[in-house]
Design a protein around this motif. Structure first.
Motif, PDB file in Angstrom:
ATOM      1  N   VAL B  82       0.833  -1.201   0.000  1.00  0.00           N
ATOM      2  CA  VAL B  82       0.000   0.000   0.000  1.00  0.00           C
ATOM      3  C   VAL B  82       0.871   1.256   0.000  1.00  0.00           C
ATOM      4  O   VAL B  82       0.647   2.195  -0.775  1.00  0.00           O
ATOM      5  N   THR B  83       1.896   1.252   0.845  1.00  0.00           N
ATOM      6  CA  THR B  83       2.774   2.425   0.883  1.00  0.00           C
ATOM      7  C   THR B  83       3.531   2.581  -0.434  1.00  0.00           C
ATOM      8  O   THR B  83       3.654   3.699  -0.953  1.00  0.00           O
ATOM      9  N   GLY B  84       4.019   1.469  -0.947  1.00  0.00           N
ATOM     10  CA  GLY B  84       4.748   1.526  -2.221  1.00  0.00           C
ATOM     11  C   GLY B  84       3.881   2.064  -3.333  1.00  0.00           C
ATOM     12  O   GLY B  84       4.287   2.940  -4.099  1.00  0.00           O
ATOM     13  N   HIS B  85       2.632   1.570  -3.366  1.00  0.00           N
ATOM     14  CA  HIS B  85       1.714   2.028  -4.400  1.00  0.00           C
ATOM     15  C   HIS B  85       1.380   3.501  -4.207  1.00  0.00           C
ATOM     16  O   HIS B  85       1.276   4.256  -5.182  1.00  0.00           O
ATOM     17  N   ALA B  86       1.233   3.932  -2.945  1.00  0.00           N
ATOM     18  CA  ALA B  86       0.899   5.334  -2.689  1.00  0.00           C
ATOM     19  C   ALA B  86       2.006   6.252  -3.190  1.00  0.00           C
ATOM     20  O   ALA B  86       1.739   7.262  -3.864  1.00  0.00           O
ATOM     21  N   ILE B  87       3.247   5.889  -2.894  1.00  0.00           N
ATOM     22  CA  ILE B  87       4.372   6.715  -3.347  1.00  0.00           C
ATOM     23  C   ILE B  87       4.425   6.740  -4.865  1.00  0.00           C
ATOM     24  O   ILE B  87       4.572   7.801  -5.487  1.00  0.00           O
ATOM     25  N   ALA B  88       4.268   5.552  -5.485  1.00  0.00           N
ATOM     26  CA  ALA B  88       4.374   5.475  -6.939  1.00  0.00           C
ATOM     27  C   ALA B  88       3.265   6.268  -7.615  1.00  0.00           C
ATOM     28  O   ALA B  88       3.504   7.007  -8.577  1.00  0.00           O
ATOM     29  N   LEU B  89       2.046   6.143  -7.077  1.00  0.00           N
ATOM     30  CA  LEU B  89       0.914   6.860  -7.677  1.00  0.00           C
ATOM     31  C   LEU B  89       1.108   8.362  -7.551  1.00  0.00           C
ATOM     32  O   LEU B  89       0.866   9.126  -8.500  1.00  0.00           O
ATOM     33  N   PHE B  90       1.578   8.813  -6.388  1.00  0.00           N
ATOM     34  CA  PHE B  90       1.760  10.248  -6.196  1.00  0.00           C
ATOM     35  C   PHE B  90       2.838  10.792  -7.126  1.00  0.00           C
ATOM     36  O   PHE B  90       2.674  11.856  -7.732  1.00  0.00           O
ATOM     37  N   ALA B  91       3.926  10.018  -7.258  1.00  0.00           N
ATOM     38  CA  ALA B  91       4.990  10.459  -8.163  1.00  0.00           C
ATOM     39  C   ALA B  91       4.491  10.506  -9.596  1.00  0.00           C
ATOM     40  O   ALA B  91       4.818  11.423 -10.364  1.00  0.00           O
ATOM     41  N   HIS B  92       3.661   9.528  -9.954  1.00  0.00           N
ATOM     42  CA  HIS B  92       3.136   9.469 -11.312  1.00  0.00           C
ATOM     43  C   HIS B  92       2.192  10.633 -11.585  1.00  0.00           C
ATOM     44  O   HIS B  92       2.254  11.282 -12.628  1.00  0.00           O
ATOM     45  N   GLU B  93       1.324  10.921 -10.601  1.00  0.00           N
ATOM     46  CA  GLU B  93       0.341  11.978 -10.816  1.00  0.00           C
ATOM     47  C   GLU B  93       0.982  13.344 -10.832  1.00  0.00           C
ATOM     48  O   GLU B  93       0.481  14.250 -11.497  1.00  0.00           O
ATOM     49  N   SER B  94       2.076  13.522 -10.099  1.00  0.00           N
ATOM     50  CA  SER B  94       2.704  14.838 -10.112  1.00  0.00           C
ATOM     51  C   SER B  94       3.720  14.943 -11.236  1.00  0.00           C
ATOM     52  O   SER B  94       4.547  15.845 -11.247  1.00  0.00           O
ATOM     53  N   GLY B  95       3.677  14.024 -12.183  1.00  0.00           N
ATOM     54  CA  GLY B  95       4.359  14.248 -13.443  1.00  0.00           C
ATOM     55  C   GLY B  95       5.779  13.730 -13.555  1.00  0.00           C
ATOM     56  O   GLY B  95       6.467  14.080 -14.494  1.00  0.00           O
ATOM     57  N   TYR B  96       6.209  12.898 -12.609  1.00  0.00           N
ATOM     58  CA  TYR B  96       7.537  12.311 -12.778  1.00  0.00           C
ATOM     59  C   TYR B  96       7.512  11.278 -13.887  1.00  0.00           C
ATOM     60  O   TYR B  96       6.622  10.448 -13.944  1.00  0.00           O
ATOM     61  N   LYS B  97       8.497  11.340 -14.740  1.00  0.00           N
ATOM     62  CA  LYS B  97       8.622  10.286 -15.737  1.00  0.00           C
ATOM     63  C   LYS B  97       9.743   9.353 -15.300  1.00  0.00           C
ATOM     64  O   LYS B  97      10.817   9.808 -14.889  1.00  0.00           O
ATOM     65  N   PRO B  98       9.503   8.047 -15.384  1.00  0.00           N
ATOM     66  CA  PRO B  98      10.584   7.127 -15.035  1.00  0.00           C
ATOM     67  C   PRO B  98      11.720   7.199 -16.045  1.00  0.00           C
ATOM     68  O   PRO B  98      11.472   7.323 -17.247  1.00  0.00           O
ATOM     69  N   ARG B  99      12.932   7.162 -15.551  1.00  0.00           N
ATOM     70  CA  ARG B  99      14.078   7.168 -16.462  1.00  0.00           C
ATOM     71  C   ARG B  99      14.108   5.853 -17.212  1.00  0.00           C
ATOM     72  O   ARG B  99      14.066   4.779 -16.612  1.00  0.00           O
ATOM     73  N   GLY B 100      14.222   5.932 -18.520  1.00  0.00           N
ATOM     74  CA  GLY B 100      14.078   4.726 -19.310  1.00  0.00           C
ATOM     75  C   GLY B 100      15.268   3.803 -19.245  1.00  0.00           C
ATOM     76  O   GLY B 100      15.166   2.666 -18.853  1.00  0.00           O
ATOM     77  N   LYS B 101      16.419   4.295 -19.583  1.00  0.00           N
ATOM     78  CA  LYS B 101      17.551   3.393 -19.806  1.00  0.00           C
ATOM     79  C   LYS B 101      18.551   3.465 -18.678  1.00  0.00           C
ATOM     80  O   LYS B 101      18.447   4.262 -17.771  1.00  0.00           O
ATOM     81  N   ASN B 102      19.514   2.611 -18.780  1.00  0.00           N
ATOM     82  CA  ASN B 102      20.669   2.653 -17.907  1.00  0.00           C
ATOM     83  C   ASN B 102      21.330   4.013 -18.018  1.00  0.00           C
ATOM     84  O   ASN B 102      21.445   4.570 -19.097  1.00  0.00           O
ATOM     85  N   LYS B 103      21.750   4.557 -16.878  1.00  0.00           N
ATOM     86  CA  LYS B 103      22.264   5.922 -16.962  1.00  0.00           C
ATOM     87  C   LYS B 103      23.700   5.963 -17.460  1.00  0.00           C
ATOM     88  O   LYS B 103      24.229   7.030 -17.729  1.00  0.00           O
ATOM     89  N   LYS B 104      24.339   4.789 -17.546  1.00  0.00           N
ATOM     90  CA  LYS B 104      25.727   4.813 -17.990  1.00  0.00           C
ATOM     91  C   LYS B 104      25.812   5.010 -19.499  1.00  0.00           C
ATOM     92  O   LYS B 104      24.969   4.529 -20.217  1.00  0.00           O
TER      93      LYS B 104
END
Lengths: 164, 104
Positions: B82-104
């Motif tokens: 529940v906590t994990g989903h809450a954090i993920a949903l909030f980050a998603h709704e406030s417009g964070y985009k997940p970084r796609g690729k390896n950062k190297k």
């Protein structure tokens, strides 16, 4: 309990809930004196009344049918958690992660089943349910292997079967 | 000095649990964005605490106490997604985009 009508099913779920609450009280306290057992009964009745008043005892929220299958399901779930946990750990240590978003379809019929599936996805390390839109989940996975494990639909089937 | 088997088994399980908690903490620092860090936190919640509780149950022997200990991972199983989903949903709704690729 093959053919029970709605009312007797409801009564049965009330009784089960009561027994579960009392066993829970007993495990937490461990007392066997009659006076303390009586106090425990009073507090269990109070909690029972509160959850009845909060309408937490609907059919959907206390699924009697699956309660016997739950321990087996938890053992299976723990196995899954362990497998994907090992994968996630190796990903963290060797740094070969490639995060991606996928959408997963759920085939559960009621709300409890869908919540169960979403929770199971989040519970296995490496995959997190971000958003639920009717019956499609938006899932963030840490690597391609983890997302493909999810897309094989095994977990979906197990949780759908839980509710048969 | 002689170990008996029960102590040895619980020691090994404790070490495994500690290893998972260590890798989870490492992941919290190392992974690129908020979504990936939730995975690392979930690793601590489920496997780390699970193995440590299992080790404690084996160490203390089977009694009423072990049921009490079993309740801890049971509650974590219900609360941690529940906590994990809450954090993920909030980050998603406030417009964070997940970084796609390896950062190297």
């Amino acid at each position: 309990m093959a053919k029970l009508n709605k009312d007797s099913l409801k009564t049965l779920s009330f009784i089960t809930y009561f027994i579960i609450l009392f066993v829970f009280w007993f495990i937490l306290s461990g007392y066997l004196k009659s006076l303390l057992l009586f106090f425990g009964l009073i507090s269990v009745l109070f909690v029972f009344w509160m959850s009845y008043r909060a309408k937490a005892l609907e059919e959907d929220s206390l699924p009697l049918k699956i309660i016997l299958r739950l321990p087996f399901y938890w053992i299976w779930l723990f196995k899954e958690i362990f497998k994907s946990g090992v994968t996630t750990t190796t990903l963290i240590w060797n740094g070969k992660y490639s995060p991606q978003l996928i959408s997963v379809k759920a085939s559960q019929k009621n709300r409890t089943g869908i919540a169960n599936y979403a929770n199971a996805i989040t519970l296995t390390p490496g995959t997190v349910t971000i958003e639920i839109d009717k019956k499609t989940f938006l899932v963030h996975a840490l690597s391609k292997k983890l997302s493909q494990d999810l897309l094989t639909d095994d977990m979906n089937k197990v949780i759908t079967d839980l509710d048969k | 000095m002689s170990y008996n088997y029960i102590e040895l088994i619980s020691l090994v399980l404790l070490a495994i649990g500690c290893f998972f908690i260590l890798s989870g903490s490492l992941g919290l620092i190392k992974l690129p964005d908020v979504f990936s860090r939730i995975h690392a936190a979930g690793l601590i919640d489920t496997l780390g605490s699970g193995f440590i509780v299992l080790a404690l149950i084996i160490y203390s022997g089977f009694s009423l106490l072990s049921f009490k200990l079993l309740l801890i991972p049971l509650f974590l199983i219900f609360t941690s997604p529940v906590t994990g989903h809450a954090i993920a949903l909030f980050a998603h709704e406030s417009g964070y985009k997940p970084r796609g690729k390896n950062k190297k």
